[in-house]
Design a protein around this motif. Structure first.
Motif, PDB file in Angstrom:
ATOM      1  N   THR A 141     -12.696  14.720  -4.088  1.00 41.24           N
ATOM      2  CA  THR A 141     -13.042  13.272  -4.287  1.00 41.24           C
ATOM      3  C   THR A 141     -13.200  13.329  -5.769  1.00 41.24           C
ATOM      4  O   THR A 141     -12.745  12.409  -6.661  1.00 41.24           O
ATOM      5  CB  THR A 141     -14.242  13.106  -3.805  1.00 41.24           C
ATOM      6  OG1 THR A 141     -14.107  13.308  -2.303  1.00 41.24           O
ATOM      7  CG2 THR A 141     -14.578  11.702  -3.702  1.00 41.24           C
ATOM      8  N   SER A 144     -10.071  13.308  -7.820  1.00 39.40           N
ATOM      9  CA  SER A 144      -8.999  11.973  -7.406  1.00 39.40           C
ATOM     10  C   SER A 144      -9.834  10.924  -8.394  1.00 39.40           C
ATOM     11  O   SER A 144      -9.074   9.818  -8.336  1.00 39.40           O
ATOM     12  CB  SER A 144      -8.916  11.815  -6.147  1.00 39.40           C
ATOM     13  OG  SER A 144      -8.706  12.966  -5.324  1.00 39.40           O
ATOM     14  N   SER A 145     -11.011  11.002  -8.423  1.00 38.43           N
ATOM     15  CA  SER A 145     -11.477   9.736  -9.405  1.00 38.43           C
ATOM     16  C   SER A 145     -11.201   9.684 -10.606  1.00 38.43           C
ATOM     17  O   SER A 145     -11.176  10.656 -11.216  1.00 38.43           O
ATOM     18  CB  SER A 145     -13.161  10.001  -9.265  1.00 38.43           C
ATOM     19  OG  SER A 145     -13.568  10.170  -7.930  1.00 38.43           O
ATOM     20  N   PRO A 146     -10.768   8.475 -11.120  1.00 38.11           N
ATOM     21  CA  PRO A 146     -10.633   8.518 -12.639  1.00 38.11           C
ATOM     22  C   PRO A 146     -11.794   8.705 -13.405  1.00 38.11           C
ATOM     23  O   PRO A 146     -12.801   8.439 -12.934  1.00 38.11           O
ATOM     24  CB  PRO A 146     -10.021   7.013 -12.821  1.00 38.11           C
ATOM     25  CG  PRO A 146     -10.172   6.353 -11.609  1.00 38.11           C
ATOM     26  CD  PRO A 146     -10.765   7.304 -10.451  1.00 38.11           C
ATOM     27  N   PHE A 148     -13.044   7.159 -15.740  1.00 38.31           N
ATOM     28  CA  PHE A 148     -13.942   6.159 -16.181  1.00 38.31           C
ATOM     29  C   PHE A 148     -14.672   5.761 -15.086  1.00 38.31           C
ATOM     30  O   PHE A 148     -16.076   5.127 -15.324  1.00 38.31           O
ATOM     31  CB  PHE A 148     -13.272   4.968 -16.767  1.00 38.31           C
ATOM     32  CG  PHE A 148     -11.907   4.435 -15.841  1.00 38.31           C
ATOM     33  CD1 PHE A 148     -12.026   3.343 -14.858  1.00 38.31           C
ATOM     34  CD2 PHE A 148     -10.493   4.870 -16.137  1.00 38.31           C
ATOM     35  CE1 PHE A 148     -11.259   3.050 -14.108  1.00 38.31           C
ATOM     36  CE2 PHE A 148      -9.625   4.336 -15.414  1.00 38.31           C
ATOM     37  CZ  PHE A 148      -9.780   3.753 -14.425  1.00 38.31           C
ATOM     38  N   PHE A 149     -14.312   5.898 -13.735  1.00 38.34           N
ATOM     39  CA  PHE A 149     -15.262   5.706 -12.673  1.00 38.34           C
ATOM     40  C   PHE A 149     -16.372   6.464 -12.642  1.00 38.34           C
ATOM     41  O   PHE A 149     -17.597   5.794 -12.653  1.00 38.34           O
ATOM     42  CB  PHE A 149     -14.098   5.879 -11.416  1.00 38.34           C
ATOM     43  CG  PHE A 149     -14.943   5.802 -10.196  1.00 38.34           C
ATOM     44  CD1 PHE A 149     -15.704   4.433  -9.880  1.00 38.34           C
ATOM     45  CD2 PHE A 149     -15.042   6.635  -8.862  1.00 38.34           C
ATOM     46  CE1 PHE A 149     -16.249   4.285  -8.659  1.00 38.34           C
ATOM     47  CE2 PHE A 149     -15.603   6.313  -7.806  1.00 38.34           C
ATOM     48  CZ  PHE A 149     -16.382   5.075  -7.812  1.00 38.34           C
TER      49      PHE A 149
ATOM     50  N   LEU B 286      -3.240   7.681 -11.370  1.00 41.56           N
ATOM     51  CA  LEU B 286      -4.374   7.944 -12.181  1.00 41.56           C
ATOM     52  C   LEU B 286      -3.967   7.573 -13.736  1.00 41.56           C
ATOM     53  O   LEU B 286      -4.782   7.348 -14.521  1.00 41.56           O
ATOM     54  CB  LEU B 286      -4.862   9.287 -12.126  1.00 41.56           C
ATOM     55  CG  LEU B 286      -5.625   9.528 -10.849  1.00 41.56           C
ATOM     56  CD1 LEU B 286      -6.268  10.978 -10.846  1.00 41.56           C
ATOM     57  CD2 LEU B 286      -6.870   8.614 -10.692  1.00 41.56           C
ATOM     58  N   ALA B 289      -3.536   3.995 -14.098  1.00 39.73           N
ATOM     59  CA  ALA B 289      -4.950   3.396 -14.446  1.00 39.73           C
ATOM     60  C   ALA B 289      -5.559   3.679 -15.603  1.00 39.73           C
ATOM     61  O   ALA B 289      -6.159   2.715 -16.062  1.00 39.73           O
ATOM     62  CB  ALA B 289      -5.690   3.813 -13.114  1.00 39.73           C
ATOM     63  N   GLY B 306      -7.305  -1.032 -13.204  1.00 39.65           N
ATOM     64  CA  GLY B 306      -7.788  -0.238 -14.459  1.00 39.65           C
ATOM     65  C   GLY B 306      -8.282  -1.270 -15.445  1.00 39.65           C
ATOM     66  O   GLY B 306      -9.234  -1.068 -15.934  1.00 39.65           O
ATOM     67  N   ALA B 327     -12.427   0.359  -9.633  1.00 38.55           N
ATOM     68  CA  ALA B 327     -12.471   1.700  -9.988  1.00 38.55           C
ATOM     69  C   ALA B 327     -12.447   2.524  -8.745  1.00 38.55           C
ATOM     70  O   ALA B 327     -11.910   3.459  -8.486  1.00 38.55           O
ATOM     71  CB  ALA B 327     -13.614   2.123 -10.858  1.00 38.55           C
ATOM     72  N   ALA B 328     -13.438   2.257  -7.817  1.00 35.19           N
ATOM     73  CA  ALA B 328     -13.701   2.976  -6.658  1.00 35.19           C
ATOM     74  C   ALA B 328     -12.222   2.594  -5.796  1.00 35.19           C
ATOM     75  O   ALA B 328     -11.988   3.671  -4.897  1.00 35.19           O
ATOM     76  CB  ALA B 328     -14.764   2.142  -5.820  1.00 35.19           C
ATOM     77  N   ILE B 330      -9.233   2.611  -6.931  1.00 31.01           N
ATOM     78  CA  ILE B 330      -8.375   3.624  -7.261  1.00 31.01           C
ATOM     79  C   ILE B 330      -8.766   4.910  -6.493  1.00 31.01           C
ATOM     80  O   ILE B 330      -7.718   5.708  -6.277  1.00 31.01           O
ATOM     81  CB  ILE B 330      -8.594   3.626  -8.809  1.00 31.01           C
ATOM     82  CG1 ILE B 330      -7.969   2.251  -9.462  1.00 31.01           C
ATOM     83  CG2 ILE B 330      -7.590   4.802  -9.430  1.00 31.01           C
ATOM     84  CD1 ILE B 330      -8.095   2.084 -10.757  1.00 31.01           C
ATOM     85  N   ALA B 331      -9.841   5.297  -6.829  1.00 33.45           N
ATOM     86  CA  ALA B 331     -10.421   6.713  -6.525  1.00 33.45           C
ATOM     87  C   ALA B 331     -10.135   6.834  -5.036  1.00 33.45           C
ATOM     88  O   ALA B 331      -9.809   8.054  -4.432  1.00 33.45           O
ATOM     89  CB  ALA B 331     -11.872   6.790  -6.723  1.00 33.45           C
ATOM     90  N   THR B 334      -6.511   7.549  -4.237  1.00 32.67           N
ATOM     91  CA  THR B 334      -5.851   8.748  -4.402  1.00 32.67           C
ATOM     92  C   THR B 334      -6.604   9.866  -3.671  1.00 32.67           C
ATOM     93  O   THR B 334      -6.103  10.853  -3.216  1.00 32.67           O
ATOM     94  CB  THR B 334      -6.764   9.202  -6.129  1.00 32.67           C
ATOM     95  OG1 THR B 334      -6.722   7.810  -6.742  1.00 32.67           O
ATOM     96  CG2 THR B 334      -5.522  10.100  -6.603  1.00 32.67           C
TER      97      THR B 334
END
Lengths: 318, 353
Positions: A141, A144-146, A148-149, B286, B289, B306, B327-328, B330-331, B334
């Motif tokens: 997890t 996989s998170s960017p 900025f998140f 990613l 984004a 993004g 953002a969530a 995107i996460a 992925t």
């Protein structure tokens, strides 16, 4: 010993050649602009006179190859020319910011490296248990998170809702070291979260690979106590992959820093690069790209050299 | 001690006792370590911390239940061969498939699902949520929920196109390098080395600063940056296939390179390539984004996750979580793709650790 030196020198040579190719790429990519730099930068306000004046100022009337040589010679002496927007030398804008970026990356690395290696080894020893499964899901997890998140989540919960740490990492020259660490804690923590997950997974894979090898089984069968199997038998061979993992992740840290710097408004070279890209300040973009690429290549090189030094099989190639 | 806290600990301890009694070792370990962790969290964070744990556990249970049901659903509706495979999938992989399925639906039917248009200004800036707008309005007064739904189409679609292009370039290059060998192999290999030795985000920033940020430029630049990964994998996989006897036989029959690639090599190297496609998609997604977060991706007013984070980031300093939702999203996607890829890699490699 001479053997090792020549091997390392060979790697270094490879690195230098790669860097040279990249510098060509960076320089001539800008040359390939439709029109030329002067027209692109002036944009709307381009009259024939201003374009001609700017061309002269930048020396665009001379052949590209000669300008590339001059640029490269300057870059080797850390002179990257003059910013198109401010007119200041690029190197003076970059040097302080590069130091800031290195500080942030080092801060994150100092926390992340020991934690992730220890956790990685623990998870490898406990493999297929419930903890391993949970750690697998959590690290996946986090990877996989960017960036900025993660950064904004930390800002929301640690800066806005509880106000434990400052949300914006502004730096001043007269801050004490402890204050500096406190102010840059959130960006460093964001990087730590991302890099730790990567490093843990890679360490786990490396250790599991190692524990599956027949000589470890032999050590167990001959009755060596478990700690001795790990410390005396597994660890000497584990250094190579671990060094590799650390160097690769430090290289990753250098790139990941760009987004984190933007989120936390940290005065580093990543922020500078992003600003320069949106303003189309090409000398700054080129300089930043070259520095990032050089750091990246250097760390990858360190990974290779570390692997050679710790692995006798690579030291004496057949 | 409120009733909630007493009930919380009673439930946890009771559940761990049951798990221990029925000799469910891993369930017991998990429950009991959660109990111990709750003691510390309860002392440090008080009741709110315990409530957060409860909510997290409930969400997890809901996700597990959904993935279980979705897996059974897939087993029922899919033909015999595939459903057998899916039966063995872990819950995480089923969860991944469920999320991907949901995103696909949202993306394909975006105009039907979204109550408002993606560029339609319907209220004042940062208006709070009401019965008309599920998540409130963004910085220009557009409906946040509709934009997130449209974002599923734009962001994911762009990433899919870029991944496909990267994949086609990399795979074709790898296959030709493996079958032809010689100077073609050398040139492609060195080019891949150079591209891989520049950090991807930096390379993308350099290229986009020069070429501008139109959609096609983004797709091509991102594809070029990530094709070397596919190239290396394909070359390695195909290299193992090329030395087989049946390839030799086909060559002696007089078949051309294109026939060899299409009919002999490709069918024998699909499994790792499909898994690589998933991984590649995560990287590309990613990167795109990140680029659009920096303002260099899809340009407004097109909805894109993004840039939505960036545009609404000021809300975070007022303690509002709305900017975190894209953002969530995107996460979550992925993570989901990674879960599925993890399972596929596990199956194809036959790793039994």
């Amino acid at each position: 010993m001479g053997d090792i030196l020549s091997l390392v020198a060979k790697r270094l040579g490879y690195g230098v050649i790669t860097l040279l190719v990249i510098s060509i790429l960076i320089f001539f990519a800008v040359e390939a602009l439709p029109g030329d730099i002067a027209e692109a930068v002036l944009g709307q306000s381009a009259t024939p006179e201003t374009v001609a004046a700017m061309r002269e100022q930048l020396g665009l009337d001379r052949p590209a190859v000669i300008r590339y040589m001059e640029w490269l010679a300057g870059a080797v002496q850390l002179d990257f020319g003059v910013s198109l927007i401010t007119g200041d030398p690029v190197s003076s804008a970059i040097s302080q910011r590069f130091a800031n970026t290195l500080f942030l990356a080092a801060y994150a690395a100092v926390i992340a490296v020991p934690i992730s290696i220890i956790l990685g080894v623990i998870v490898a020893l406990l493999r297929n248990s419930i903890f391993d499964r949970v750690a697998n899901v959590l690290t996946l997890t986090s990877i996989s998170s960017p960036e900025f998140f993660l950064g904004y989540i930390l800002i929301l919960y640690l800066a806005v809702k509880t106000s434990m740490f400052p949300a914006i990492a502004s730096l001043r020259g007269d801050m004490s070291f402890v204050d500096l660490l406190y102010r840059t804690f959130l960006p460093a923590l964001t990087l730590v979260l991302v890099v730790t997950a990567h490093m843990m997974r890679m360490t786990r894979a490396a250790i599991i690979n190692l524990l599956a090898s027949p000589y470890i089984e032999m050590a167990r069968l001959k009755g060596a106590p478990p700690w001795k199997v790990i410390v005396r038998h597994a660890l000497p061979n584990a250094w190579a992959p671990i060094i590799n993992v650390v160097a690769l992740n430090l290289a990753y840290l250098i790139t990941g820093v760009v987004l984190v710097e933007v989120v936390f408004v940290y005065p580093g070279i990543g922020q500078l690069l992003v600003d320069a890209v949106s303003k189309r300040d090409f000398p700054v973009v080129q300089a930043c790209c070259l520095i990032f690429a050089a750091t990246f290549i250097l760390l990858n090189l360190a990974a290779d050299v570390g692997a050679i030094l710790t692995n006798p099989r690579l030291r004496h190639p057949k | 001690m409120s009733l909630f806290v007493i009930g919380y600990y009673a439930l946890l301890i009771g559940a761990s006792c049951l798990a221990a009694y029925f000799a469910k070792r891993s369930a017991f370990l998990l429950l009991f370590s959660l109990t111990l962790a709750s003691f510390i969290m309860g002392i440090v964070g008080g009741v709110p911390a315990l409530r957060a744990v409860t909510i997290a556990a409930a969400t997890l249970a809901l996700a597990a239940g959904t993935s279980y049901a979705f897996r059974e659903f897939l087993v029922q509706i899919l033909p015999e061969g595939i459903s057998k495979e899916i039966k063995t999938a872990p819950l995480t992989a089923a969860f991944g498939m469920f999320v991907i399925f949901t995103y696909a639906i949202a993306g394909i039917f975006a105009p039907v699902i979204a109550p408002h248009g993606e560029a339609e200004v319907i209220s004042s800036a940062f208006a709070p949520a009401d019965e008309n707008m599920l998540l409130g309005a963004d910085q220009l007064g557009r409906d946040m929920f509709s934009r997130i739904v449209y974002g599923a189409r734009n962001s994911v679609g762009l990433a899919l196109v870029a991944t496909s292009l990267a994949f086609i370039m990399g795979a074709l290059g790898g296959l030709f390098a493996a079958t032809k060998g010689g100077w073609l192999d050398q040139i492609l290999g060195r080019a891949a080395d150079v591209i891989m030795s520049v950090p991807s985000l930096i390379f993308a920033l350099l290229m986009l600063s020069i070429l501008g940020t139109s959609l096609w430029v983004i797709v091509v630049v991102v594809a070029v940056i990530y094709s070397p990964r596919v190239f290396r994998l394909t070359r390695a996989v195909a290299g193992n296939v090329v030395v087989m006897d049946y390839i030799e036989a086909a060559r002696l029959r007089g078949e051309g390179t294109w026939y060899l690639i299409r009919k002999e090599i490709l069918p024998n190297s699909t499994a790792p390539l499909i898994a690589e496609f998933g991984l590649e998609f995560c990287f590309v997604f990613l990167l795109i984004a990140g680029l659009s977060f920096l303002g260099l991706g899809i340009q407004p007013p097109t909805a894109d996750w993004g840039s939505m984070v960036r545009e609404n980031a000021t809300l975070i300093s007022f303690g509002d979580i709305t900017p975190l939702i894209p953002a969530a999203a995107i996460a979550l996607l992925t993570v989901a793709v990674n879960f599925v890829v993890d399972w596929m890699l596990y199956r194809s490699s036959g790793l039994k650790e």
